[in-house]
Scaffold this active site. Structure first.
Site, PDB file in Angstrom:
ATOM      1  N   HIS A 164       1.135  -0.948  -0.275  1.00 24.93           N
ATOM      2  CA  HIS A 164      -0.355  -0.188  -0.073  1.00 24.93           C
ATOM      3  C   HIS A 164       1.310   1.586   0.042  1.00 24.93           C
ATOM      4  O   HIS A 164       2.021   1.538   0.760  1.00 24.93           O
ATOM      5  CB  HIS A 164      -0.954   0.436   1.108  1.00 24.93           C
ATOM      6  CG  HIS A 164      -2.024  -1.008   1.346  1.00 24.93           C
ATOM      7  ND1 HIS A 164      -1.440  -2.274   2.353  1.00 24.93           N
ATOM      8  CD2 HIS A 164      -2.488  -0.283   1.152  1.00 24.93           C
ATOM      9  CE1 HIS A 164      -2.700  -2.573   2.105  1.00 24.93           C
ATOM     10  NE2 HIS A 164      -3.344  -2.357   1.582  1.00 24.93           N
ATOM     11  N   ASP A 212       2.430   1.822   3.428  1.00 25.63           N
ATOM     12  CA  ASP A 212       3.337   0.670   4.346  1.00 25.63           C
ATOM     13  C   ASP A 212       4.228   1.582   3.509  1.00 25.63           C
ATOM     14  O   ASP A 212       5.463   0.973   4.329  1.00 25.63           O
ATOM     15  CB  ASP A 212       3.244  -0.371   3.912  1.00 25.63           C
ATOM     16  CG  ASP A 212       1.835  -0.830   3.386  1.00 25.63           C
ATOM     17  OD1 ASP A 212       0.872  -0.511   4.292  1.00 25.63           O
ATOM     18  OD2 ASP A 212       1.366  -2.446   2.478  1.00 25.63           O
TER      19      ASP A 212
HETATM   20  C1  XUL Z   1      -7.402  -6.356   4.898  1.00 26.22           C
HETATM   21  C2  XUL Z   1      -6.872  -7.584   3.399  1.00 26.22           C
HETATM   22  C3  XUL Z   1      -5.831  -5.903   2.671  1.00 26.22           C
HETATM   23  C4  XUL Z   1      -5.523  -6.024   1.144  1.00 26.22           C
HETATM   24  C5  XUL Z   1      -5.112  -4.804   0.479  1.00 26.22           C
HETATM   25  O1  XUL Z   1      -8.626  -7.808   5.184  1.00 26.22           O
HETATM   26  O2  XUL Z   1      -6.858  -8.357   2.681  1.00 26.22           O
HETATM   27  O3  XUL Z   1      -4.363  -6.357   2.936  1.00 26.22           O
HETATM   28  O4  XUL Z   1      -5.729  -7.387   1.326  1.00 26.22           O
HETATM   29  O5  XUL Z   1      -5.785  -3.945   1.005  1.00 26.22           O
END
Ligand code: XUL
Ligand code: CO
Length: 449
Positions: free
Chosen positions: A113, A116
């Site tokens: 992300h 992150d």
């Molecule tokens: C949340 C989840 C996230 C997504 C990416 O449950 O799985 O980490 O994979 O935003």
């Protein structure tokens, strides 16, 4: 700043050499406590290298950002790369740790992300610029190591501005803020030649209908997704756009509930040929489905994209995101992946986290390597299921009458309801039930394990 930080890559892990493939006869020693018994990346499985069938990815958030906190307790991991410096310097240090773990595990892909990878700054523009700076460093490290980007995504759920959703927020300024974040990460993902871009609807849902206009919110979400797809084409991004379904958590009801719901949503907004799904084992479970159900349905609808690997807990009804360790379950999932034609542009991303008490960085190595090996072993089981062909043969047999003239005419629309009724009565048909042989097939599956 375009230089890697001067910080020496401290030995964050006690492992120095990449985990090697040693086969099932491997005996751990003090020098080599861990090896792959099944993950032989060059072994051919159904004509493809194992590495290319599985396309493992290590995720940034759980592995390098996660700090062991839970709703009842603060950070327990106290990572050396979490404290003690300017946030951007720390982000670059984190990138060193990340690429060191990728090297030790030999995972060919990673996922992240925006938040992150790079810290949020005082303004939106600066935050976006931070990510682009870190992406410069990623670009060099990727070039040097050959590690590739499976997908990027924007965090549209952690900051309090998103507490009432991003695209589905009652305030259009929040929608615009989210749009600016997604545009930036999509462009960064494009620059890093990411194979996919993921949208998990973090807080796209509601807590109570008393304050919610669901019709408006769904229209907003459809508009947002259309904007993302338009921009993908504008910049020439060739990766897949993926929605990650989840039924609940953090909101009481998430709009992207499961594969069936997402498909209906895509159809309603004219996006069923543009957007696919990233399926997560624990999310399927929370929706009351098996992982293989979600994979099979996505394949049937032509929207299968990629996998987030983890597992839930049979006793706990929330997203525990544990590392997968159940051979039969993972084999069932990978069998559906193979039946659908393979993982394609997707991969197996470990969206899985260490338990709060697993505080050593080395625990990351043990967790990933053990799960990678389990997935490799499951792939070999799934390969046997495909090659033996007995399961597929049974299914083909079960439906074979649909390939006779009667079955084909029905499906091709050659009969009205009236004509079917007349014919059925005139012929005096009397269909005879046949065993579905579930236990026999379960016996067969046990023999492959
Ligand atoms: C949340 C989840 C996230 C997504 C990416 O449950 O799985 O980490 O994979 O935003
Ligand atoms: Co996920």
């Amino acid at each position: 700043m375009t230089q890697d930080p001067a910080s020496t890559p401290a030995p964050y892990f006690s492992f120095s050499k990449p985990i090697a493939f040693r086969g099932t006869g491997f005996v751990p020693t003090a020098d080599e406590p861990l090896a792959y018994r099944y993950y032989d990346k060059n072994r051919l499985v159904l004509g493809k290298r194992m590495e290319d069938q599985l396309r493992f990815a290590t995720c940034y958030w759980h592995s390098f950002v996660g700090n062991g906190s839970d709703p009842f307790g603060d950070a327990s991991f106290l990572r050396p790369w979490h404290t003690g410096g300017d946030p951007l310097q720390m982000a670059l240090r984190k990138a060193d740790v990340a690429f060191e773990l990728f090297r030790l595990l030999d995972t060919p892909f990673f996922t992240f992300h925006d938040r992150d990878a790079a810290p949020e700054a005082a303004t939106l523009a600066e935050s976006n610029a931070h990510l682009r700076l870190v992406a410069d460093v990623f670009e060099r490290k990727m070039e040097a190591t050959g590690v590739r980007l499976l997908w990027g995504t924007a965090n549209l759920f952690s900051h309090r501005r998103y507490m009432a959703g991003a695209a589905t927020n009652p305030d259009p300024e929040v929608f615009s803020y989210a749009a600016a974040q997604v545009k930036n990460v999509l462009e960064v993902t494009h620059r890093l030649q990411g194979h996919n871009y993921v949208l998990w609807g973090g807080r796209e849902g509601y807590e109570t209908l008393l304050n919610t206009d669901m019709k408006r919110e769904l229209a907003q979400l459809g508009r947002f997704l259309n904007l993302v797809v338009e921009h993908k084409h504008k910049i020439g991004f060739t990766g897949q756009i993926l929605i990650e379904p989840k039924p609940a958590e953090p909101t009481k009801h998430q709009y992207d509930y499961d594969v069936g719901t997402v498909y209906g949503f895509l159809k309603a907004h004219g996006l069923d040929k543009e957007v696919k799904v990233n399926l997560e084992q624990n999310h399927a479970l929370l929706a009351g489905h098996t992982f293989e159900h979600e994979i099979a349905l996505a394949n049937a609808l032509g929207i299968f994209g990629s996998l987030d690997m983890n597992r839930g807990d049979e006793m706990l009804g929330w997203d525990t995101d544990q590392f997968p360790n159940n051979l039969q379950q993972v084999a069932a999932a990978l069998y559906e992946v193979l039946r659908g034609g393979g993982i394609g542009q997707g991969g197996l991303n470990f969206d899985a986290k260490l338990r709060r008490q697993s505080i050593d960085p080395d625990d990351l190595v043990w967790a990933h390597a053990t799960s990678m090996d389990l997935c490799a072993r499951a792939l070999l089981v799934a390969e046997k299921m495909v090659l033996d062909g007995a399961l597929q043969q049974h299914v083909a047999q079960r439906y074979r009458a649909w390939d006779t003239p009667r079955g084909r005419t029905i499906l091709e629309g050659g009969h009205s309801l009236e004509a079917l009724a007349l014919e059925a009565e005139a012929e005096g048909i009397d269909p005879q039930p046949r065993s579905a042989r579930q236990e026999r097939l379960e016996h067969l599956v046990s023999s492959y394990l």
